[in-house]
Design an enzyme around this catalytic site. Structure first.
Site, PDB file in Angstrom:
ATOM      1  N   ARG A 227       6.242 -12.820 -50.651  1.00  0.00           N
ATOM      2  CA  ARG A 227       5.469 -13.535 -51.662  1.00  0.00           C
ATOM      3  C   ARG A 227       4.741 -14.699 -50.994  1.00  0.00           C
ATOM      4  O   ARG A 227       5.276 -15.352 -50.088  1.00  0.00           O
ATOM      5  CB  ARG A 227       6.383 -14.093 -52.768  1.00  0.00           C
ATOM      6  CG  ARG A 227       6.923 -13.045 -53.730  1.00  0.00           C
ATOM      7  CD  ARG A 227       5.835 -12.462 -54.642  1.00  0.00           C
ATOM      8  NE  ARG A 227       6.361 -11.510 -55.606  1.00  0.00           N
ATOM      9  CZ  ARG A 227       6.327 -10.189 -55.476  1.00  0.00           C
ATOM     10  NH1 ARG A 227       5.792  -9.631 -54.410  1.00  0.00           N
ATOM     11  NH2 ARG A 227       6.810  -9.404 -56.429  1.00  0.00           N
ATOM     12  N   HIS A 275      -2.352  -7.890 -50.750  1.00  0.00           N
ATOM     13  CA  HIS A 275      -1.106  -7.560 -51.467  1.00  0.00           C
ATOM     14  C   HIS A 275      -0.962  -6.045 -51.690  1.00  0.00           C
ATOM     15  O   HIS A 275      -0.877  -5.563 -52.826  1.00  0.00           O
ATOM     16  CB  HIS A 275      -1.021  -8.310 -52.804  1.00  0.00           C
ATOM     17  CG  HIS A 275       0.386  -8.392 -53.327  1.00  0.00           C
ATOM     18  ND1 HIS A 275       0.850  -9.447 -54.069  1.00  0.00           N
ATOM     19  CD2 HIS A 275       1.444  -7.546 -53.195  1.00  0.00           C
ATOM     20  CE1 HIS A 275       2.125  -9.236 -54.383  1.00  0.00           C
ATOM     21  NE2 HIS A 275       2.503  -8.087 -53.859  1.00  0.00           N
TER      22      HIS A 275
END
Ligand SMILES: NC(=O)c1ccc[n+]([C@@H]2O[C@H](COP(=O)([O-])OP(=O)(O)OC[C@H]3O[C@@H](n4cnc5c(N)ncnc54)[C@H](OP(=O)(O)O)[C@@H]3O)[C@@H](O)[C@H]2O)c1
Length: 312
Positions: A227, A275
């Site tokens: 993250r 991502h």
């Protein structure tokens, strides 16, 4: 059995059709605003509060590996999902192999000095460089869970020394395990390539910061696959500019999409992907969810349940 499904971007009819094949007795519907009809299970990603609150569900399934977005919403709206309703997440379901591909290709890229050769090519310079040895390329994996273990396995097979860091100690063949806050510095001090696969929790936010980066040997590498909030981006940039870090590869960012003005875009030793390190693979995820629901219906206790107090 009634199942409701909500994902802002997935192909809902496909998921419903495929799940129905594996759970023929279930009635499965895409949830839409205003739907308050009863449901036993909810399959969700970034669910609106009204989808879940007030329902007597048997379980909720997150359609990804990380549950940080659901847990953070729960902090503001605890009524959305009472403690008594178990929350499950996807464990591997095809993400392990994707993380292996990503980590192995990037580590080999750095190990074989392709970054240096690309820089030399831009200067039209023909110059063989000294090889790195595996011994000086210790891989340190932060987060030794489902995905961290897969990445460890694949890098071991390429002959790299591998260490991991987690809350509890691991007994993995050929991997040196470090556990807890008190062993973090020792873990970092011997790590040349830091691979982050931690969950996003109150304890792990900002963990890749100046203090921890300073523990790494000079000319180290950071690969962030977990993250964006784990990395203090200014500290990462400072470590790149000071030579502490030779390069960073980032799949995730504190703000996504990464704002145009971020200095990360143009830094010569930062590479990035948007991502995509490991995405939910519908076929595997559907099989896993169907199997878990079947186990729950039989009164069994399947794996994959999130510990809400721990935060992952
Ligand atoms: N970029 C992408 O496309 C992508 C895709 C999928 C997942 N992810 C991210 O990857 C993360 C990891 O997934 P996973 O399935 O491997 O999770 P997991 O199985 O829950 O593993 C988490 C690991 O982190 C460790 N950990 C948690 N808190 C810690 C702390 N405070 N200190 C030290 N270690 C700590 C855990 O330690 P213990 O083993 O001791 O519990 C465990 O080893 C997800 O949470 C998600 O955010 C990213």
């Amino acid at each position: 059995m009634e199942i409701i499904f909500y994902h802002p971007t997935f192909d809902t009819p496909y998921w419903i059709a495929e799940l129905s094949k594996l759970l023929p007795d279930a009635r499965i519907r895409g949830w839409e605003r205003g739907d308050n009809a009863p449901a036993d299970y909810a399959l969700v990603w970034h669910p609106p509060v009204e989808m879940l609150q007030g329902r007597e569900l048997k379980a909720v399934f997150a359609l990804g590996a990380g549950v940080d977005s659901i847990l953070s919403k729960l902090k503001a709206h605890p009524e959305m999902l009472p403690e008594s309703i178990p929350l499950f997440r996807l464990e591997d379901t095809g993400m392990g192999i994707q993380m292996q591909e990503y980590a192995v290709s990037q580590v080999l890229h750095w190990f074989r000095r392709f970054d240096d050769y690309q820089a030399l090519q831009r200067q039209s310079t023909w110059q063989p460089l000294p090889d790195y040895t595996q011994e000086e390329f210790t891989i340190g994996i932060m987060g030794a869970g489902v995905l961290g273990s897969k990445v460890a396995e694949s890098l071991l097979s390429w002959g790299f020394p591998v260490r991991c860091w987690s809350r509890s100690r691991k007994q993995w063949p050929q991997v040196t395990s470090y556990a807890g806050e008190e062993e973090l510095n020792a873990f970092l001090q011997g790590t040349r390539v830091l691979i982050n696969l931690l969950p996003n929790t109150a304890e792990t936010v900002g963990i890749i910061n100046q203090q921890h980066l300073s523990q790494l040997p000079d000319n180290s590498y950071v690969l962030n696959l977990a993250r964006g909030v784990h990395v203090v981006e200014e500290d990462l940039l400072a470590a790149l500019d000071s030579g502490k870090l030779k390069a960073a590869m980032l799949d995730v960012f504190s703000r996504e999409p990464l704002p145009k003005e971020s200095p990360l875009w143009l830094h010569p030793r930062v590479t990035m992907t948007p991502h995509v390190a490991a995405v939910t693979r519908p076929k595997e995820a559907i099989a896993y969810i169907a199997q878990t629901i079947t186990q729950l219906e039989r009164g069994e206790a399947p794996g994959g349940q999130v510990d809400r107090v721990r935060g992952y």
